[in-house]
Design a protein around this motif. Structure first.
Motif, short mmCIF file in Angstrom:
data_model
loop_
_atom_site.label_atom_id
_atom_site.label_comp_id
_atom_site.label_asym_id
_atom_site.label_seq_id
_atom_site.Cartn_x
_atom_site.Cartn_y
_atom_site.Cartn_z
N ASN A 49 0.84 -1.22 -0.01
CA ASN A 49 -0.04 -0.04 0.07
C ASN A 49 0.93 1.17 -0.11
OD1 ASN A 49 -1.71 2.14 0.83
ND2 ASN A 49 -3.10 0.82 1.97
N PRO A 50 0.89 2.24 -1.09
CA PRO A 50 1.74 3.17 -1.14
C PRO A 50 1.40 4.36 0.02
CG PRO A 50 0.19 3.15 -2.98
CD PRO A 50 0.10 2.06 -2.19
N ASP A 51 0.26 4.33 0.48
CA ASP A 51 0.01 5.22 1.69
C ASP A 51 0.62 4.97 2.97
OD1 ASP A 51 -1.77 6.48 -0.09
OD2 ASP A 51 -3.58 5.29 0.84
N TYR A 52 1.06 3.57 3.21
CA TYR A 52 2.12 3.21 4.26
C TYR A 52 3.62 3.77 4.04
CZ TYR A 52 -1.69 -0.45 5.22
OH TYR A 52 -2.91 -0.94 5.53
N HIS A 53 4.06 3.71 2.99
CA HIS A 53 5.47 4.27 2.86
C HIS A 53 6.30 3.42 3.70
CE1 HIS A 53 3.99 8.09 0.96
NE2 HIS A 53 3.18 8.20 2.02
N ASP A 73 10.97 4.86 -2.63
CA ASP A 73 9.67 4.19 -2.30
C ASP A 73 9.83 2.68 -1.59
OD1 ASP A 73 8.12 6.30 -3.35
OD2 ASP A 73 8.19 5.50 -5.26
#
Length: 109
Positions: A49-53, A73
């Motif tokens: 999930n890219p929102d988690y970083h 990323d």
């Protein structure tokens, strides 16, 4: 010497790949390696999930614990100096393992 150390680092990454299902692989040459954080489904990679970083979290965790790694990323760059020893690799990978464990718990990976 560089090739031996690189092979040892790759062996340690493979151990972590078996331990954490979100460590999907690595690429690189010599001591410059990139570890990819993603789930795998056969030959397909499923991004985290890219929102988690997650990569940034791992980078920060490592830095706070005395290990400098870089991330792009969810790609983690490992580039130790040529004077690194096997003992240094063990210490580096132990810290990275702790970072992965912390990410797994924090983000329920």
């Amino acid at each position: 010497r560089c090739n031996e150390l690189s092979a040892y680092i790759k062996e340690q990454i493979e151990v972590l790949m078996k331990k954490y299902n979100f460590v999907s692989g690595y690429e690189g040459l010599g001591l410059m390696l990139c570890i990819e954080l993603a789930y795998t489904d056969g030959d397909d990679l499923i991004p985290l999930n890219p929102d988690y970083h997650v990569g940034t979290f791992i980078n920060d965790f490592c830095y706070d614990n005395g290990l400098i790694m870089r991330n792009n990323d969810d790609l983690i760059v490992v580039a130790p100096p040529i004077v690194f020893t096997k003992e240094n690799v063990d210490e580096m990978m132990a810290t990275f393992d702790k970072a992965l464990a912390a990410a797994k718990e924090k983000f329920n990976l």
